[in-house]
Motif scaffolding. Sequence first.
Motif, PDB file in Angstrom:
ATOM      1  N   THR A 134       0.846  -1.188   0.000  1.00 53.33           N
ATOM      2  CA  THR A 134       0.000   0.000   0.000  1.00 53.33           C
ATOM      3  C   THR A 134       0.883   1.240   0.000  1.00 53.33           C
ATOM      4  OG1 THR A 134      -0.143   0.109   2.416  1.00 53.33           O
ATOM      5  CG2 THR A 134      -1.887  -1.120   1.257  1.00 53.33           C
ATOM      6  N   ILE A 135       0.295   2.331  -0.493  1.00 51.74           N
ATOM      7  CA  ILE A 135       0.949   3.632  -0.440  1.00 51.74           C
ATOM      8  C   ILE A 135      -0.133   4.671  -0.209  1.00 51.74           C
ATOM      9  CG2 ILE A 135       0.864   3.867  -2.959  1.00 51.74           C
ATOM     10  CD1 ILE A 135       3.545   5.425  -2.725  1.00 51.74           C
ATOM     11  N   ASP A 136       0.132   5.624   0.684  1.00 51.20           N
ATOM     12  CA  ASP A 136      -0.907   6.610   0.983  1.00 51.20           C
ATOM     13  C   ASP A 136      -0.562   7.959   0.377  1.00 51.20           C
ATOM     14  OD1 ASP A 136       0.063   7.068   4.487  1.00 51.20           O
ATOM     15  OD2 ASP A 136       0.930   7.856   2.646  1.00 51.20           O
ATOM     16  N   HIS A 137      -1.393   8.961   0.677  1.00 52.85           N
ATOM     17  CA  HIS A 137      -1.237  10.279   0.068  1.00 52.85           C
ATOM     18  C   HIS A 137       0.074  10.945   0.484  1.00 52.85           C
ATOM     19  CE1 HIS A 137      -3.564  10.469   3.828  1.00 52.85           C
ATOM     20  NE2 HIS A 137      -2.771  11.480   4.099  1.00 52.85           N
ATOM     21  N   ASP A 138       0.672  10.481   1.590  1.00 48.44           N
ATOM     22  CA  ASP A 138       1.960  11.022   2.025  1.00 48.44           C
ATOM     23  C   ASP A 138       3.135  10.245   1.439  1.00 48.44           C
ATOM     24  OD1 ASP A 138       0.765  11.815   5.350  1.00 48.44           O
ATOM     25  OD2 ASP A 138       1.009  13.096   3.586  1.00 48.44           O
ATOM     26  N   GLY A 139       2.839   9.210   0.670  1.00 49.22           N
ATOM     27  CA  GLY A 139       3.901   8.392   0.100  1.00 49.22           C
ATOM     28  C   GLY A 139       4.423   7.314   1.022  1.00 49.22           C
ATOM     29  N   ASP A 140       3.783   7.131   2.182  1.00 49.68           N
ATOM     30  CA  ASP A 140       4.192   6.073   3.100  1.00 49.68           C
ATOM     31  C   ASP A 140       3.767   4.716   2.543  1.00 49.68           C
ATOM     32  OD1 ASP A 140       3.372   8.123   5.965  1.00 49.68           O
ATOM     33  OD2 ASP A 140       5.266   7.887   4.890  1.00 49.68           O
ATOM     34  N   THR A 141       4.686   3.776   2.576  1.00 48.65           N
ATOM     35  CA  THR A 141       4.426   2.461   2.005  1.00 48.65           C
ATOM     36  C   THR A 141       4.455   1.368   3.073  1.00 48.65           C
ATOM     37  OG1 THR A 141       6.778   2.258   1.473  1.00 48.65           O
ATOM     38  CG2 THR A 141       5.317   3.019  -0.283  1.00 48.65           C
ATOM     39  N   ARG A 142       3.734   0.317   2.809  1.00 49.19           N
ATOM     40  CA  ARG A 142       3.701  -0.882   3.653  1.00 49.19           C
ATOM     41  C   ARG A 142       3.669  -2.088   2.740  1.00 49.19           C
ATOM     42  NH1 ARG A 142       0.503   3.033   6.058  1.00 49.19           N
ATOM     43  NH2 ARG A 142       0.795   3.377   8.302  1.00 49.19           N
ATOM     44  N   TYR A 143       4.283  -3.189   3.191  1.00 45.08           N
ATOM     45  CA  TYR A 143       4.421  -4.357   2.340  1.00 45.08           C
ATOM     46  C   TYR A 143       4.146  -5.642   3.102  1.00 45.08           C
ATOM     47  CZ  TYR A 143       6.960  -1.082  -0.636  1.00 45.08           C
ATOM     48  OH  TYR A 143       7.317  -0.005  -1.407  1.00 45.08           O
ATOM     49  N   ALA A 144       3.676  -6.631   2.340  1.00 41.95           N
ATOM     50  CA  ALA A 144       3.602  -7.982   2.882  1.00 41.95           C
ATOM     51  C   ALA A 144       5.022  -8.500   3.074  1.00 41.95           C
ATOM     52  CB  ALA A 144       2.839  -8.883   1.921  1.00 41.95           C
ATOM     53  N   ASP A 145       5.223  -9.319   4.083  1.00 43.28           N
ATOM     54  CA  ASP A 145       6.553  -9.869   4.345  1.00 43.28           C
ATOM     55  C   ASP A 145       7.088 -10.639   3.138  1.00 43.28           C
ATOM     56  OD1 ASP A 145       6.083 -10.643   7.899  1.00 43.28           O
ATOM     57  OD2 ASP A 145       6.624  -8.786   6.865  1.00 43.28           O
ATOM     58  N   SER A 146       6.195 -11.279   2.399  1.00 39.38           N
ATOM     59  CA  SER A 146       6.609 -12.117   1.280  1.00 39.38           C
ATOM     60  C   SER A 146       7.226 -11.323   0.129  1.00 39.38           C
ATOM     61  CB  SER A 146       5.418 -12.927   0.764  1.00 39.38           C
ATOM     62  OG  SER A 146       4.381 -12.068   0.331  1.00 39.38           O
ATOM     63  N   VAL A 147       6.987 -10.020   0.095  1.00 42.59           N
ATOM     64  CA  VAL A 147       7.511  -9.195  -1.010  1.00 42.59           C
ATOM     65  C   VAL A 147       8.448  -8.107  -0.519  1.00 42.59           C
ATOM     66  CG1 VAL A 147       5.402  -9.634  -2.311  1.00 42.59           C
ATOM     67  CG2 VAL A 147       5.644  -7.481  -1.048  1.00 42.59           C
ATOM     68  N   LYS A 148       8.562  -7.945   0.785  1.00 40.60           N
ATOM     69  CA  LYS A 148       9.392  -6.874   1.336  1.00 40.60           C
ATOM     70  C   LYS A 148      10.834  -7.033   0.863  1.00 40.60           C
ATOM     71  CE  LYS A 148       7.985  -5.785   5.357  1.00 40.60           C
ATOM     72  NZ  LYS A 148       7.709  -5.797   6.819  1.00 40.60           N
ATOM     73  N   GLY A 149      11.402  -5.947   0.372  1.00 37.90           N
ATOM     74  CA  GLY A 149      12.763  -5.979  -0.142  1.00 37.90           C
ATOM     75  C   GLY A 149      12.852  -6.308  -1.616  1.00 37.90           C
ATOM     76  N   ARG A 150      11.765  -6.819  -2.184  1.00 41.73           N
ATOM     77  CA  ARG A 150      11.753  -7.150  -3.618  1.00 41.73           C
ATOM     78  C   ARG A 150      10.803  -6.249  -4.404  1.00 41.73           C
ATOM     79  NH1 ARG A 150       9.796 -11.885  -5.304  1.00 41.73           N
ATOM     80  NH2 ARG A 150       8.350 -12.129  -3.545  1.00 41.73           N
ATOM     81  N   PHE A 151       9.697  -5.859  -3.795  1.00 44.23           N
ATOM     82  CA  PHE A 151       8.689  -5.038  -4.464  1.00 44.23           C
ATOM     83  C   PHE A 151       8.730  -3.618  -3.914  1.00 44.23           C
ATOM     84  CE2 PHE A 151       5.388  -8.549  -5.668  1.00 44.23           C
ATOM     85  CZ  PHE A 151       6.404  -9.307  -6.232  1.00 44.23           C
ATOM     86  N   THR A 152       8.430  -2.656  -4.785  1.00 42.67           N
ATOM     87  CA  THR A 152       8.376  -1.261  -4.364  1.00 42.67           C
ATOM     88  C   THR A 152       7.146  -0.602  -4.969  1.00 42.67           C
ATOM     89  OG1 THR A 152      10.789  -1.123  -4.276  1.00 42.67           O
ATOM     90  CG2 THR A 152       9.566   0.948  -4.317  1.00 42.67           C
ATOM     91  N   ALA A 153       6.307  -0.055  -4.113  1.00 44.59           N
ATOM     92  CA  ALA A 153       5.140   0.694  -4.569  1.00 44.59           C
ATOM     93  C   ALA A 153       5.495   2.173  -4.652  1.00 44.59           C
ATOM     94  CB  ALA A 153       3.972   0.494  -3.614  1.00 44.59           C
ATOM     95  N   SER A 154       5.014   2.825  -5.696  1.00 41.35           N
ATOM     96  CA  SER A 154       5.248   4.262  -5.848  1.00 41.35           C
ATOM     97  C   SER A 154       4.077   4.868  -6.596  1.00 41.35           C
ATOM     98  CB  SER A 154       6.563   4.522  -6.594  1.00 41.35           C
ATOM     99  OG  SER A 154       6.513   3.979  -7.903  1.00 41.35           O
ATOM    100  N   GLN A 155       4.065   6.185  -6.636  1.00 45.47           N
ATOM    101  CA  GLN A 155       2.982   6.870  -7.328  1.00 45.47           C
ATOM    102  C   GLN A 155       3.513   8.112  -8.012  1.00 45.47           C
ATOM    103  OE1 GLN A 155       0.043   8.129  -4.420  1.00 45.47           O
ATOM    104  NE2 GLN A 155       1.625   8.720  -2.954  1.00 45.47           N
ATOM    105  N   ASP A 156       2.887   8.432  -9.114  1.00 47.28           N
ATOM    106  CA  ASP A 156       3.177   9.667  -9.841  1.00 47.28           C
ATOM    107  C   ASP A 156       1.895  10.474  -9.813  1.00 47.28           C
ATOM    108  OD1 ASP A 156       3.416  11.671 -11.768  1.00 47.28           O
ATOM    109  OD2 ASP A 156       4.856  10.505 -12.914  1.00 47.28           O
TER     110      ASP A 156
END
Length: 136
Positions: free
Chosen positions: A50-72
């Motif tokens: 997930t990513i919120d309006h402040d750009g803070d991200t959270r990840y499932a443990d299974s993807v942490k370190g491999r996946f990156t959420a971002s927004q434009d």
Amino acid sequence: QVQLVESGGASVQPGESLRLSCQISGFTESFYCMGWFRQAPGKEREGVATIDHDGDTRYADSVKGRFTASQDNGKKTLYLEMNSLKPEDTAMYYCAVGTSGACITMGRYFAGRFNLEDITPRFGYWGQGTQVTVSS
């Protein structure tokens, strides 16, 4: 009318990378939570990031370190950069937009303290999904 359209899914080999995109139109809220979810055949839907309006991200443990959420924000596009893909990442990937509080609750889900079905109603808008297949 709010619409979300995912793209970028493909068939790749283990270890390769993909970037998913989610083009969002008609959404005008200033405070929000955007999420990536996935569902493999025969399995329950799971939260990925997930990513919120402040750009803070959270990840499932299974993807942490491999996946990156971002927004434009200018392009109103949500991204999921996926590296070091594994066969277990194979699934239909969905993006969704919800209330700003949904990201906090998703953090509790990622920590194992909430069921996803209790949270997903907070995401009012969903895309149709894009397929990611990882196999050799």
